[in-house]
Scaffold this motif. Structure first.
Motif, PDB file in Angstrom:
ATOM      1  N   ILE A   2       0.880  -1.024   0.037  1.00  0.00           N
ATOM      2  CA  ILE A   2      -0.187   0.055  -0.036  1.00  0.00           C
ATOM      3  C   ILE A   2       0.823   1.314   0.287  1.00  0.00           C
ATOM      4  O   ILE A   2       0.766   2.039  -0.720  1.00  0.00           O
ATOM      5  N   THR A   3       1.816   1.359   1.081  1.00  0.00           N
ATOM      6  CA  THR A   3       2.346   2.505   1.289  1.00  0.00           C
ATOM      7  C   THR A   3       3.338   3.090   0.371  1.00  0.00           C
ATOM      8  O   THR A   3       3.511   4.386   0.221  1.00  0.00           O
TER       9      THR A   3
ATOM     10  N   ALA B 281      -3.945   5.187  -1.899  1.00  0.00           N
ATOM     11  CA  ALA B 281      -2.999   4.512  -2.532  1.00  0.00           C
ATOM     12  C   ALA B 281      -3.402   4.232  -3.918  1.00  0.00           C
ATOM     13  O   ALA B 281      -2.719   4.014  -4.750  1.00  0.00           O
TER      14      ALA B 281
ATOM     15  N   ASN C 275       2.637   3.256  -2.566  1.00  0.00           N
ATOM     16  CA  ASN C 275       1.686   3.968  -3.674  1.00  0.00           C
ATOM     17  C   ASN C 275       1.170   5.336  -3.079  1.00  0.00           C
ATOM     18  O   ASN C 275       0.492   5.930  -3.693  1.00  0.00           O
ATOM     19  N   LEU C 276       1.218   5.304  -1.649  1.00  0.00           N
ATOM     20  CA  LEU C 276       0.724   6.595  -1.166  1.00  0.00           C
ATOM     21  C   LEU C 276       1.098   7.967  -1.730  1.00  0.00           C
ATOM     22  O   LEU C 276       2.543   8.049  -1.838  1.00  0.00           O
TER      23      LEU C 276
END
Lengths: 310, 310
Positions: A2-3, A227, A5-6
Protein backbone atom coordinates in the motif's frame (compact mmCIF):
# COMPACT_ATOMS: atom_id res chain seq x y z
CA UNK A 1 2.29 -2.82 -1.00
CA UNK A 2 0.00 0.00 0.00
CA UNK A 3 2.24 2.60 1.36
CA UNK A 4 4.68 2.66 -1.52
CA UNK A 5 1.77 3.95 -3.60
CA UNK A 6 0.62 6.63 -1.21
CA UNK A 7 0.90 10.16 -2.59
CA UNK A 8 3.28 12.61 -0.93
CA UNK A 9 0.73 15.37 -0.65
CA UNK A 10 -3.05 15.45 -0.44
CA UNK A 11 -5.65 18.07 0.39
CA UNK A 12 -8.31 17.97 3.04
CA UNK A 13 -11.70 19.66 2.84
CA UNK A 14 -14.05 20.14 5.77
CA UNK A 15 -17.82 19.85 5.46
CA UNK A 16 -18.86 20.10 9.12
CA UNK A 17 -20.48 23.50 8.98
CA UNK A 18 -22.70 22.46 6.07
CA UNK A 19 -23.07 18.68 6.26
CA UNK A 20 -22.73 18.52 10.02
CA UNK A 21 -24.80 21.47 11.21
CA UNK A 22 -27.48 20.77 8.60
CA UNK A 23 -28.63 17.71 10.50
CA UNK A 24 -28.16 18.93 14.07
CA UNK A 25 -31.36 18.91 16.11
CA UNK A 26 -30.73 22.55 17.14
CA UNK A 27 -29.92 25.56 14.98
CA UNK A 28 -26.30 26.60 15.44
CA UNK A 29 -26.28 30.41 15.78
CA UNK A 30 -24.90 32.30 12.79
CA UNK A 31 -22.11 33.90 14.79
CA UNK A 32 -21.00 30.46 16.02
CA UNK A 33 -20.86 29.21 12.45
CA UNK A 34 -18.84 32.24 11.36
CA UNK A 35 -16.43 31.88 14.26
CA UNK A 36 -15.93 28.19 13.52
CA UNK A 37 -15.35 28.76 9.80
CA UNK A 38 -12.86 31.52 10.60
CA UNK A 39 -10.98 29.21 12.95
CA UNK A 40 -11.01 26.39 10.40
CA UNK A 41 -9.73 28.82 7.76
CA UNK A 42 -6.47 29.12 9.68
CA UNK A 43 -5.73 25.39 9.97
CA UNK A 44 -4.53 24.69 6.45
CA UNK A 45 -7.67 23.10 5.03
CA UNK A 46 -7.96 23.39 1.25
CA UNK A 47 -11.72 23.83 1.09
CA UNK A 48 -14.45 24.56 3.59
CA UNK A 49 -18.04 23.77 2.68
CA UNK A 50 -19.65 26.60 4.61
CA UNK A 51 -23.34 26.37 3.85
CA UNK A 52 -26.07 25.38 1.43
CA UNK A 53 -28.22 27.78 -0.56
CA UNK A 54 -31.33 25.65 -0.25
CA UNK A 55 -34.84 26.57 0.73
CA UNK A 56 -34.94 27.56 4.42
CA UNK A 57 -38.04 25.39 4.67
CA UNK A 58 -36.14 22.31 3.43
CA UNK A 59 -33.17 22.83 5.74
CA UNK A 60 -33.96 25.43 8.41
CA UNK A 61 -30.55 24.94 10.04
CA UNK A 62 -28.87 26.59 7.04
CA UNK A 63 -31.34 29.45 6.60
CA UNK A 64 -28.52 31.89 7.36
CA UNK A 65 -26.45 30.95 4.28
CA UNK A 66 -26.02 34.53 3.02
CA UNK A 67 -25.22 35.95 6.45
CA UNK A 68 -22.62 33.24 7.03
CA UNK A 69 -20.92 33.93 3.71
CA UNK A 70 -20.98 37.66 4.42
CA UNK A 71 -19.71 37.31 7.96
CA UNK A 72 -16.65 35.13 7.44
CA UNK A 73 -13.14 36.43 6.95
CA UNK A 74 -11.78 34.80 3.83
CA UNK A 75 -8.26 33.50 3.99
CA UNK A 76 -6.38 33.52 0.70
CA UNK A 77 -5.80 30.00 -0.57
CA UNK A 78 -8.89 28.57 1.08
CA UNK A 79 -11.78 27.73 -1.23
CA UNK A 80 -15.18 28.51 0.30
CA UNK A 81 -17.80 26.17 -1.06
CA UNK A 82 -21.58 26.20 -0.88
CA UNK A 83 -23.96 23.47 -1.83
CA UNK A 84 -26.55 24.58 -4.37
CA UNK A 85 -29.63 22.58 -5.41
CA UNK A 86 -30.93 24.69 -8.29
CA UNK A 87 -30.74 27.96 -10.26
CA UNK A 88 -32.27 29.98 -7.45
CA UNK A 89 -29.60 28.69 -5.09
CA UNK A 90 -26.92 29.39 -7.66
CA UNK A 91 -28.03 33.02 -7.93
CA UNK A 92 -27.88 33.39 -4.16
CA UNK A 93 -24.44 31.78 -4.13
CA UNK A 94 -23.26 34.16 -6.84
CA UNK A 95 -24.64 37.12 -4.90
CA UNK A 96 -22.66 35.87 -1.89
CA UNK A 97 -19.58 35.45 -4.08
CA UNK A 98 -18.78 31.88 -3.03
CA UNK A 99 -15.63 30.50 -4.63
CA UNK A 100 -17.20 27.22 -5.64
CA UNK A 101 -20.62 25.67 -5.73
CA UNK A 102 -21.27 21.99 -5.21
CA UNK A 103 -24.02 20.26 -7.19
CA UNK A 104 -25.19 16.89 -5.95
CA UNK A 105 -27.04 14.07 -7.64
CA UNK A 106 -27.38 10.52 -6.36
CA UNK A 107 -26.80 7.97 -9.09
CA UNK A 108 -29.08 5.62 -7.19
CA UNK A 109 -32.39 6.72 -8.73
CA UNK A 110 -34.35 5.81 -5.62
CA UNK A 111 -32.00 7.78 -3.38
CA UNK A 112 -32.14 10.78 -5.69
CA UNK A 113 -35.94 10.63 -5.60
CA UNK A 114 -35.97 10.34 -1.81
CA UNK A 115 -33.28 12.95 -1.23
CA UNK A 116 -33.77 15.45 -4.07
CA UNK A 117 -37.34 14.59 -5.09
CA UNK A 118 -36.12 14.35 -8.68
CA UNK A 119 -35.13 11.72 -11.18
CA UNK A 120 -31.49 11.76 -12.22
CA UNK A 121 -32.54 13.21 -15.57
CA UNK A 122 -34.34 16.03 -13.77
CA UNK A 123 -31.25 16.66 -11.62
CA UNK A 124 -29.06 16.87 -14.71
CA UNK A 125 -31.54 19.27 -16.31
CA UNK A 126 -31.31 21.48 -13.21
CA UNK A 127 -27.54 21.36 -13.40
CA UNK A 128 -27.62 22.47 -17.05
CA UNK A 129 -29.61 25.52 -15.99
CA UNK A 130 -27.12 26.23 -13.23
CA UNK A 131 -24.17 25.89 -15.59
CA UNK A 132 -25.75 28.49 -17.91
CA UNK A 133 -25.91 30.94 -15.02
CA UNK A 134 -22.33 30.23 -14.04
CA UNK A 135 -20.84 30.52 -17.54
CA UNK A 136 -18.28 33.30 -17.77
CA UNK A 137 -18.10 33.83 -14.01
CA UNK A 138 -15.11 33.05 -11.85
CA UNK A 139 -17.15 30.72 -9.69
CA UNK A 140 -16.06 27.12 -9.95
CA UNK A 141 -18.43 24.18 -9.97
CA UNK A 142 -17.87 20.82 -8.33
CA UNK A 143 -20.19 17.96 -9.21
CA UNK A 144 -20.84 15.36 -6.55
CA UNK A 145 -21.72 11.83 -7.61
CA UNK A 146 -23.66 10.77 -4.52
CA UNK A 147 -24.27 7.11 -3.67
CA UNK A 148 -21.30 6.42 -5.96
CA UNK A 149 -20.36 3.38 -3.86
CA UNK A 150 -23.87 2.10 -3.31
CA UNK A 151 -27.46 3.23 -2.84
CA UNK A 152 -29.28 2.13 0.31
CA UNK A 153 -32.36 1.35 -1.81
CA UNK A 154 -30.93 0.22 -5.15
CA UNK A 155 -27.71 -1.40 -3.91
CA UNK A 156 -24.23 -1.26 -5.34
CA UNK A 157 -23.98 0.96 -8.41
CA UNK A 158 -22.23 -0.33 -11.52
CA UNK A 159 -18.96 1.38 -12.32
CA UNK A 160 -20.22 2.59 -15.71
CA UNK A 161 -22.92 4.60 -13.94
CA UNK A 162 -20.33 6.42 -11.82
CA UNK A 163 -18.36 7.22 -14.97
CA UNK A 164 -21.56 8.15 -16.84
CA UNK A 165 -22.47 10.70 -14.16
CA UNK A 166 -18.96 12.16 -14.17
CA UNK A 167 -19.06 12.40 -17.95
CA UNK A 168 -22.39 14.22 -17.80
CA UNK A 169 -21.02 16.67 -15.24
CA UNK A 170 -17.81 17.32 -17.16
CA UNK A 171 -19.72 17.65 -20.42
CA UNK A 172 -21.63 20.57 -18.86
CA UNK A 173 -18.40 22.24 -17.92
CA UNK A 174 -18.06 21.35 -14.23
CA UNK A 175 -14.51 21.73 -13.03
CA UNK A 176 -14.08 18.92 -10.53
CA UNK A 177 -15.82 15.79 -9.29
CA UNK A 178 -16.53 14.32 -5.88
CA UNK A 179 -17.36 10.66 -5.52
CA UNK A 180 -19.42 10.37 -2.36
CA UNK A 181 -20.15 7.32 -0.27
CA UNK A 182 -23.35 8.94 0.93
CA UNK A 183 -24.52 6.16 3.24
CA UNK A 184 -21.28 4.41 4.13
CA UNK A 185 -21.47 1.42 1.81
CA UNK A 186 -18.00 1.66 0.26
CA UNK A 187 -15.30 -0.89 0.99
CA UNK A 188 -11.57 -0.62 0.31
CA UNK A 189 -11.39 -2.90 -2.71
CA UNK A 190 -14.26 -1.06 -4.38
CA UNK A 191 -12.76 2.33 -3.53
CA UNK A 192 -9.52 1.35 -5.13
CA UNK A 193 -11.22 0.01 -8.26
CA UNK A 194 -13.53 2.99 -8.70
CA UNK A 195 -10.77 5.52 -8.00
CA UNK A 196 -8.42 3.91 -10.50
CA UNK A 197 -11.16 3.66 -13.11
CA UNK A 198 -12.03 7.31 -12.61
CA UNK A 199 -8.43 8.43 -12.86
CA UNK A 200 -7.88 6.37 -15.98
CA UNK A 201 -11.02 7.80 -17.58
CA UNK A 202 -10.46 11.41 -16.50
CA UNK A 203 -6.76 11.79 -15.68
CA UNK A 204 -6.82 15.60 -15.62
CA UNK A 205 -9.99 16.08 -13.59
CA UNK A 206 -9.57 17.00 -9.91
CA UNK A 207 -11.17 14.20 -7.91
CA UNK A 208 -12.33 14.32 -4.30
CA UNK A 209 -13.40 11.29 -2.28
CA UNK A 210 -16.08 11.73 0.36
CA UNK A 211 -16.51 8.88 2.84
CA UNK A 212 -18.76 8.12 5.74
CA UNK A 213 -17.79 5.94 8.68
CA UNK A 214 -21.19 4.28 8.98
CA UNK A 215 -19.73 0.78 9.05
CA UNK A 216 -16.33 1.63 10.54
CA UNK A 217 -14.45 1.47 7.23
CA UNK A 218 -14.13 5.22 6.67
CA UNK A 219 -10.40 5.60 7.24
CA UNK A 220 -9.64 2.26 5.57
CA UNK A 221 -11.49 3.56 2.52
CA UNK A 222 -9.55 6.81 2.60
CA UNK A 223 -6.32 4.84 2.78
CA UNK A 224 -7.37 2.72 -0.19
CA UNK A 225 -8.38 5.84 -2.10
CA UNK A 226 -5.05 7.52 -1.42
CA UNK A 227 -3.19 4.39 -2.47
CA UNK A 228 -5.17 4.50 -5.72
CA UNK A 229 -4.05 8.07 -6.29
CA UNK A 230 -6.86 10.24 -4.95
CA UNK A 231 -5.42 13.55 -3.78
CA UNK A 232 -8.41 15.27 -2.15
CA UNK A 233 -10.63 14.09 0.70
CA UNK A 234 -13.73 15.47 2.35
CA UNK A 235 -14.22 14.98 6.05
CA UNK A 236 -16.14 16.59 8.87
CA UNK A 237 -14.74 18.14 12.02
CA UNK A 238 -15.46 15.82 14.93
CA UNK A 239 -17.08 13.38 12.51
CA UNK A 240 -20.43 15.17 12.75
CA UNK A 241 -23.11 14.93 10.11
CA UNK A 242 -24.09 12.34 7.59
CA UNK A 243 -27.02 12.07 5.26
CA UNK A 244 -30.21 12.79 7.20
CA UNK A 245 -32.32 11.11 4.52
CA UNK A 246 -30.42 7.84 4.49
CA UNK A 247 -31.73 5.20 6.86
CA UNK A 248 -29.10 4.04 9.33
CA UNK A 249 -26.50 6.46 8.00
CA UNK A 250 -24.38 8.10 10.64
CA UNK A 251 -21.25 10.08 10.42
CA UNK A 252 -18.89 11.55 7.94
CA UNK A 253 -15.33 10.49 8.54
CA UNK A 254 -13.71 12.76 11.09
CA UNK A 255 -11.39 15.44 9.72
CA UNK A 256 -8.87 15.42 12.52
CA UNK A 257 -8.78 11.61 12.68
CA UNK A 258 -8.17 11.54 8.91
CA UNK A 259 -5.41 14.15 9.10
CA UNK A 260 -3.90 12.25 12.04
CA UNK A 261 -3.75 9.03 10.01
CA UNK A 262 -2.26 10.67 6.92
CA UNK A 263 0.21 12.62 9.08
CA UNK A 264 1.31 9.39 10.73
CA UNK A 265 1.79 7.79 7.32
CA UNK A 266 4.01 10.67 6.26
CA UNK A 267 1.56 12.15 3.76
CA UNK A 268 1.57 15.94 3.83
CA UNK A 269 -1.92 17.40 4.20
CA UNK A 270 -0.93 21.01 4.81
CA UNK A 271 -3.18 20.93 7.88
CA UNK A 272 -1.93 21.95 11.31
CA UNK A 273 -3.26 18.99 13.28
CA UNK A 274 -2.78 20.65 16.66
CA UNK A 275 -4.73 23.71 15.56
CA UNK A 276 -7.44 21.49 14.12
CA UNK A 277 -7.69 19.46 17.32
CA UNK A 278 -8.07 22.65 19.35
CA UNK A 279 -11.02 23.66 17.18
CA UNK A 280 -12.49 20.13 17.25
CA UNK A 281 -12.40 20.03 21.03
CA UNK A 282 -14.69 23.08 21.15
CA UNK A 283 -17.24 21.42 18.88
CA UNK A 284 -19.19 19.46 21.53
CA UNK A 285 -19.93 22.73 23.35
CA UNK A 286 -21.21 24.27 20.09
CA UNK A 287 -23.55 21.40 19.18
CA UNK A 288 -24.40 20.48 22.74
CA UNK A 289 -23.45 16.81 22.58
CA UNK A 290 -20.51 14.46 22.21
CA UNK A 291 -19.17 13.92 18.70
CA UNK A 292 -17.64 10.77 17.17
CA UNK A 293 -14.06 12.04 16.74
CA UNK A 294 -11.53 9.81 18.49
CA UNK A 295 -8.18 11.60 18.40
CA UNK A 296 -9.77 14.59 20.16
CA UNK A 297 -10.30 12.21 23.09
CA UNK A 298 -7.27 9.92 22.93
CA UNK A 299 -4.74 12.53 21.88
CA UNK A 300 -2.29 12.07 19.04
CA UNK A 301 -0.33 8.83 18.86
CA UNK A 302 2.84 10.80 19.48
CA UNK A 303 1.57 12.30 22.74
CA UNK A 304 3.27 10.29 25.45
CA UNK A 305 2.32 9.92 29.07
CA UNK A 306 4.46 10.31 32.14
CA UNK A 307 5.86 6.99 33.28
CA UNK A 308 3.99 5.76 36.34
CA UNK A 309 5.94 6.01 39.59
CA UNK A 310 7.69 2.73 40.32
CA UNK B 1 -2.28 -1.29 -5.41
CA UNK B 2 -3.58 -2.57 -2.11
CA UNK B 3 -6.21 -5.01 -3.00
CA UNK B 4 -4.17 -6.98 -5.50
CA UNK B 5 -2.01 -7.96 -2.52
CA UNK B 6 -4.81 -8.96 -0.21
CA UNK B 7 -4.76 -12.62 0.78
CA UNK B 8 -7.63 -14.87 -0.28
CA UNK B 9 -8.17 -16.32 3.15
CA UNK B 10 -7.50 -15.09 6.66
CA UNK B 11 -8.50 -16.18 10.13
CA UNK B 12 -10.28 -14.18 12.80
CA UNK B 13 -9.84 -14.62 16.55
CA UNK B 14 -12.13 -13.14 19.17
CA UNK B 15 -10.85 -11.80 22.48
CA UNK B 16 -14.05 -10.23 23.88
CA UNK B 17 -14.63 -12.72 26.68
CA UNK B 18 -11.10 -12.21 28.02
CA UNK B 19 -9.97 -8.75 26.91
CA UNK B 20 -13.46 -7.27 26.92
CA UNK B 21 -14.99 -8.69 30.06
CA UNK B 22 -11.75 -8.23 32.00
CA UNK B 23 -12.24 -4.47 32.04
CA UNK B 24 -16.00 -4.31 32.45
CA UNK B 25 -17.13 -2.47 35.57
CA UNK B 26 -19.39 -5.40 36.48
CA UNK B 27 -18.57 -9.11 36.72
CA UNK B 28 -20.19 -11.00 33.85
CA UNK B 29 -21.74 -14.14 35.35
CA UNK B 30 -19.95 -17.39 34.53
CA UNK B 31 -22.96 -18.89 32.78
CA UNK B 32 -23.24 -15.81 30.54
CA UNK B 33 -19.58 -16.18 29.57
CA UNK B 34 -20.04 -19.86 28.79
CA UNK B 35 -23.16 -19.20 26.74
CA UNK B 36 -21.40 -16.46 24.78
CA UNK B 37 -18.31 -18.59 24.10
CA UNK B 38 -20.52 -21.46 22.96
CA UNK B 39 -22.37 -19.18 20.57
CA UNK B 40 -19.10 -17.72 19.27
CA UNK B 41 -17.78 -21.25 18.77
CA UNK B 42 -20.42 -21.82 16.09
CA UNK B 43 -19.65 -18.73 14.00
CA UNK B 44 -16.47 -19.88 12.27
CA UNK B 45 -13.92 -18.05 14.41
CA UNK B 46 -10.48 -19.68 14.42
CA UNK B 47 -9.58 -18.90 18.01
CA UNK B 48 -11.46 -17.68 21.04
CA UNK B 49 -9.53 -16.19 23.95
CA UNK B 50 -11.82 -17.35 26.70
CA UNK B 51 -10.19 -16.25 29.93
CA UNK B 52 -7.02 -15.47 31.80
CA UNK B 53 -5.46 -17.60 34.51
CA UNK B 54 -4.33 -14.63 36.55
CA UNK B 55 -4.69 -13.92 40.21
CA UNK B 56 -8.36 -13.31 41.06
CA UNK B 57 -7.16 -10.34 43.08
CA UNK B 58 -5.48 -8.78 40.03
CA UNK B 59 -8.47 -9.28 37.73
CA UNK B 60 -11.57 -10.23 39.72
CA UNK B 61 -13.72 -10.28 36.58
CA UNK B 62 -11.90 -13.41 35.39
CA UNK B 63 -11.84 -15.24 38.73
CA UNK B 64 -13.99 -17.96 37.15
CA UNK B 65 -11.35 -19.02 34.59
CA UNK B 66 -11.45 -22.74 35.46
CA UNK B 67 -15.25 -22.89 35.60
CA UNK B 68 -15.51 -21.17 32.23
CA UNK B 69 -13.09 -23.63 30.63
CA UNK B 70 -14.93 -26.53 32.19
CA UNK B 71 -18.36 -25.26 31.22
CA UNK B 72 -17.88 -24.59 27.53
CA UNK B 73 -18.70 -27.03 24.76
CA UNK B 74 -15.64 -27.28 22.60
CA UNK B 75 -16.19 -27.23 18.86
CA UNK B 76 -13.62 -29.15 16.83
CA UNK B 77 -11.46 -26.80 14.80
CA UNK B 78 -11.78 -23.91 17.24
CA UNK B 79 -8.70 -23.15 19.34
CA UNK B 80 -9.55 -22.14 22.91
CA UNK B 81 -6.93 -19.77 24.28
CA UNK B 82 -6.23 -18.52 27.77
CA UNK B 83 -3.90 -15.76 28.80
CA UNK B 84 -1.34 -16.86 31.35
CA UNK B 85 0.99 -14.54 33.29
CA UNK B 86 3.27 -17.06 35.01
CA UNK B 87 3.95 -20.69 35.91
CA UNK B 88 1.09 -20.86 38.39
CA UNK B 89 -1.26 -19.69 35.65
CA UNK B 90 0.21 -22.17 33.25
CA UNK B 91 -0.45 -25.04 35.62
CA UNK B 92 -4.06 -23.94 36.01
CA UNK B 93 -4.38 -23.66 32.22
CA UNK B 94 -2.94 -27.16 31.82
CA UNK B 95 -5.35 -28.49 34.41
CA UNK B 96 -8.17 -26.90 32.43
CA UNK B 97 -6.76 -28.39 29.21
CA UNK B 98 -6.76 -25.17 27.20
CA UNK B 99 -5.58 -25.61 23.62
CA UNK B 100 -3.22 -22.67 23.68
CA UNK B 101 -1.83 -20.25 26.19
CA UNK B 102 -0.96 -16.67 25.42
CA UNK B 103 2.07 -15.06 27.08
CA UNK B 104 2.29 -11.27 26.98
CA UNK B 105 5.20 -8.91 27.39
CA UNK B 106 5.24 -5.23 26.45
CA UNK B 107 8.43 -4.29 24.67
CA UNK B 108 7.99 -0.78 26.03
CA UNK B 109 9.83 -1.26 29.34
CA UNK B 110 7.73 1.38 31.08
CA UNK B 111 4.50 -0.22 29.93
CA UNK B 112 5.67 -3.66 30.98
CA UNK B 113 6.54 -2.26 34.41
CA UNK B 114 3.16 -0.53 34.72
CA UNK B 115 1.15 -3.42 33.31
CA UNK B 116 3.05 -6.51 34.47
CA UNK B 117 5.11 -5.01 37.29
CA UNK B 118 8.17 -6.60 35.72
CA UNK B 119 11.09 -5.63 33.54
CA UNK B 120 11.18 -7.24 30.12
CA UNK B 121 14.04 -9.46 31.32
CA UNK B 122 11.89 -10.62 34.26
CA UNK B 123 8.99 -11.33 31.89
CA UNK B 124 11.23 -13.41 29.65
CA UNK B 125 12.50 -15.30 32.70
CA UNK B 126 8.91 -16.08 33.67
CA UNK B 127 8.24 -17.28 30.13
CA UNK B 128 11.23 -19.61 30.27
CA UNK B 129 9.74 -21.17 33.38
CA UNK B 130 6.39 -21.55 31.65
CA UNK B 131 7.98 -23.12 28.58
CA UNK B 132 9.65 -25.73 30.81
CA UNK B 133 6.25 -26.70 32.18
CA UNK B 134 4.73 -26.87 28.73
CA UNK B 135 7.48 -28.97 27.14
CA UNK B 136 6.17 -32.26 25.86
CA UNK B 137 2.53 -31.35 26.26
CA UNK B 138 0.08 -30.79 23.41
CA UNK B 139 -0.65 -27.27 24.60
CA UNK B 140 0.49 -24.61 22.17
CA UNK B 141 2.03 -21.32 23.21
CA UNK B 142 1.47 -17.97 21.54
CA UNK B 143 3.75 -15.10 22.48
CA UNK B 144 2.31 -11.60 22.33
CA UNK B 145 4.65 -8.70 21.67
CA UNK B 146 2.62 -5.95 23.31
CA UNK B 147 3.15 -2.25 22.54
CA UNK B 148 4.78 -3.51 19.33
CA UNK B 149 3.62 -0.39 17.50
CA UNK B 150 4.35 2.07 20.28
CA UNK B 151 4.41 2.45 24.04
CA UNK B 152 2.31 5.21 25.60
CA UNK B 153 5.22 6.04 27.90
CA UNK B 154 8.32 5.26 25.83
CA UNK B 155 6.94 6.10 22.37
CA UNK B 156 7.39 4.30 19.08
CA UNK B 157 9.43 1.12 19.41
CA UNK B 158 12.28 0.44 17.02
CA UNK B 159 11.70 -2.40 14.61
CA UNK B 160 14.68 -4.35 15.91
CA UNK B 161 13.05 -4.52 19.32
CA UNK B 162 9.94 -6.11 17.87
CA UNK B 163 12.09 -8.66 16.07
CA UNK B 164 14.24 -9.15 19.18
CA UNK B 165 11.18 -10.02 21.27
CA UNK B 166 9.90 -12.41 18.61
CA UNK B 167 13.29 -14.06 18.42
CA UNK B 168 13.36 -14.50 22.21
CA UNK B 169 9.90 -16.06 22.13
CA UNK B 170 10.69 -18.40 19.27
CA UNK B 171 14.01 -19.34 20.84
CA UNK B 172 12.10 -20.61 23.86
CA UNK B 173 9.93 -22.75 21.64
CA UNK B 174 6.77 -20.65 21.35
CA UNK B 175 4.69 -21.67 18.36
CA UNK B 176 3.21 -18.42 17.13
CA UNK B 177 3.51 -14.67 17.62
CA UNK B 178 1.03 -11.86 18.04
CA UNK B 179 2.08 -8.28 17.43
CA UNK B 180 -0.24 -6.13 19.50
CA UNK B 181 -1.00 -2.45 19.19
CA UNK B 182 -1.87 -2.33 22.86
CA UNK B 183 -2.80 1.33 23.08
CA UNK B 184 -3.81 2.14 19.52
CA UNK B 185 -0.68 3.87 18.30
CA UNK B 186 -0.15 1.94 15.06
CA UNK B 187 -0.62 3.54 11.67
CA UNK B 188 -0.96 1.83 8.29
CA UNK B 189 2.50 2.56 6.94
CA UNK B 190 4.10 1.25 10.12
CA UNK B 191 1.86 -1.82 10.15
CA UNK B 192 2.90 -2.65 6.64
CA UNK B 193 6.58 -2.16 7.39
CA UNK B 194 6.57 -4.15 10.62
CA UNK B 195 4.47 -6.95 9.14
CA UNK B 196 6.72 -7.30 6.13
CA UNK B 197 9.83 -7.21 8.27
CA UNK B 198 8.40 -9.89 10.53
CA UNK B 199 7.42 -12.10 7.64
CA UNK B 200 10.82 -11.72 6.05
CA UNK B 201 12.56 -12.57 9.32
CA UNK B 202 10.26 -15.44 10.32
CA UNK B 203 8.52 -16.63 7.16
CA UNK B 204 7.24 -19.88 8.69
CA UNK B 205 5.97 -18.48 11.98
CA UNK B 206 2.20 -17.99 12.30
CA UNK B 207 1.65 -14.27 12.89
CA UNK B 208 -1.43 -12.58 14.34
CA UNK B 209 -2.03 -8.84 14.35
CA UNK B 210 -3.96 -7.33 17.23
CA UNK B 211 -5.20 -3.77 16.76
CA UNK B 212 -7.09 -1.25 18.82
CA UNK B 213 -9.30 1.44 17.36
CA UNK B 214 -8.23 4.11 19.85
CA UNK B 215 -7.51 6.67 17.16
CA UNK B 216 -9.95 5.43 14.52
CA UNK B 217 -7.31 3.65 12.42
CA UNK B 218 -8.09 0.11 13.52
CA UNK B 219 -9.61 -1.22 10.32
CA UNK B 220 -7.18 0.77 8.15
CA UNK B 221 -4.37 -0.93 10.05
CA UNK B 222 -5.97 -4.34 9.56
CA UNK B 223 -6.24 -3.62 5.84
CA UNK B 224 -2.58 -2.60 5.70
CA UNK B 225 -1.61 -5.70 7.65
CA UNK B 226 -3.56 -7.99 5.33
CA UNK B 227 -2.02 -6.29 2.30
CA UNK B 228 1.38 -7.01 3.84
CA UNK B 229 0.48 -10.67 4.14
CA UNK B 230 -0.80 -11.10 7.69
CA UNK B 231 -3.26 -13.97 7.77
CA UNK B 232 -4.61 -13.85 11.33
CA UNK B 233 -6.32 -11.01 13.19
CA UNK B 234 -7.55 -10.54 16.72
CA UNK B 235 -10.67 -8.51 17.36
CA UNK B 236 -13.32 -8.19 20.02
CA UNK B 237 -17.04 -8.75 19.64
CA UNK B 238 -18.78 -5.39 19.67
CA UNK B 239 -15.39 -3.70 19.99
CA UNK B 240 -15.41 -4.07 23.77
CA UNK B 241 -12.29 -4.03 25.89
CA UNK B 242 -8.91 -2.45 25.56
CA UNK B 243 -5.99 -2.18 27.91
CA UNK B 244 -7.24 -1.03 31.30
CA UNK B 245 -3.76 0.04 32.33
CA UNK B 246 -3.09 2.25 29.31
CA UNK B 247 -4.09 5.87 29.70
CA UNK B 248 -6.59 6.97 27.07
CA UNK B 249 -6.75 3.54 25.51
CA UNK B 250 -10.21 2.45 24.49
CA UNK B 251 -11.42 -0.32 22.35
CA UNK B 252 -10.20 -3.32 20.49
CA UNK B 253 -11.23 -3.33 16.87
CA UNK B 254 -14.68 -4.81 16.51
CA UNK B 255 -14.85 -8.41 15.29
CA UNK B 256 -18.01 -8.14 13.25
CA UNK B 257 -16.92 -4.81 11.70
CA UNK B 258 -13.60 -6.41 10.75
CA UNK B 259 -15.27 -9.48 9.25
CA UNK B 260 -17.70 -7.20 7.42
CA UNK B 261 -14.82 -5.26 5.83
CA UNK B 262 -12.88 -8.36 4.82
CA UNK B 263 -16.07 -10.00 3.50
CA UNK B 264 -16.80 -6.92 1.40
CA UNK B 265 -13.25 -7.03 0.02
CA UNK B 266 -13.75 -10.64 -1.01
CA UNK B 267 -11.37 -12.09 1.56
CA UNK B 268 -12.66 -15.33 3.04
CA UNK B 269 -12.67 -15.33 6.84
CA UNK B 270 -14.62 -18.51 7.40
CA UNK B 271 -16.88 -16.53 9.72
CA UNK B 272 -20.64 -16.47 9.31
CA UNK B 273 -21.18 -12.72 9.58
CA UNK B 274 -24.92 -12.98 10.11
CA UNK B 275 -24.45 -15.42 12.96
CA UNK B 276 -21.76 -13.20 14.46
CA UNK B 277 -24.00 -10.12 14.22
CA UNK B 278 -26.77 -11.96 16.00
CA UNK B 279 -24.42 -12.72 18.88
CA UNK B 280 -23.00 -9.18 18.86
CA UNK B 281 -26.45 -7.64 19.11
CA UNK B 282 -27.02 -9.48 22.38
CA UNK B 283 -23.80 -8.12 23.88
CA UNK B 284 -25.13 -4.76 25.15
CA UNK B 285 -27.67 -6.63 27.27
CA UNK B 286 -24.90 -8.81 28.73
CA UNK B 287 -22.59 -5.95 29.68
CA UNK B 288 -25.35 -3.47 30.44
CA UNK B 289 -24.22 -0.68 28.14
CA UNK B 290 -23.84 0.25 24.49
CA UNK B 291 -20.75 -1.08 22.71
CA UNK B 292 -18.68 0.54 19.93
CA UNK B 293 -19.54 -1.88 17.09
CA UNK B 294 -21.02 -0.09 14.09
CA UNK B 295 -22.30 -2.75 11.70
CA UNK B 296 -24.50 -4.14 14.49
CA UNK B 297 -26.29 -0.77 14.35
CA UNK B 298 -26.11 0.16 10.67
CA UNK B 299 -26.60 -3.32 9.25
CA UNK B 300 -24.42 -4.83 6.55
CA UNK B 301 -23.67 -2.75 3.48
CA UNK B 302 -25.62 -5.24 1.41
CA UNK B 303 -28.80 -4.85 3.46
CA UNK B 304 -31.04 -2.62 1.40
CA UNK B 305 -34.01 -0.58 2.48
CA UNK B 306 -37.46 -0.42 0.94
CA UNK B 307 -37.73 2.44 -1.51
CA UNK B 308 -39.71 5.28 0.05
CA UNK B 309 -43.22 5.70 -1.35
CA UNK B 310 -43.23 8.25 -4.19
Amino acid sequence: MITANLPQRIQINDVAVRDGFQSEPAFVPTEEKIKLIDRLSCTGLAKIEVTSFVSPKAIPNLRDAAEVMQGITRVPGVTYVALVPNERGCERAQAAAVDEINLVMSIGESHNLANMRMTCEQSLEQFRGVMKLVRGSAMRVNGTVATAFGCPFDGEQPLYRVLWAAEQYLGMGMHSITLADTTGMAHPRQVEQVTRAFRNAFPDVPLTLHFHNTRGMGLANALAGAAAGALSFDASLGGIGGCPFAPGATGNICTEDLVHMFDACGIATGVDLDALLTVARDLPAIVGHEVPGQVMRSGKRTELYARPAA
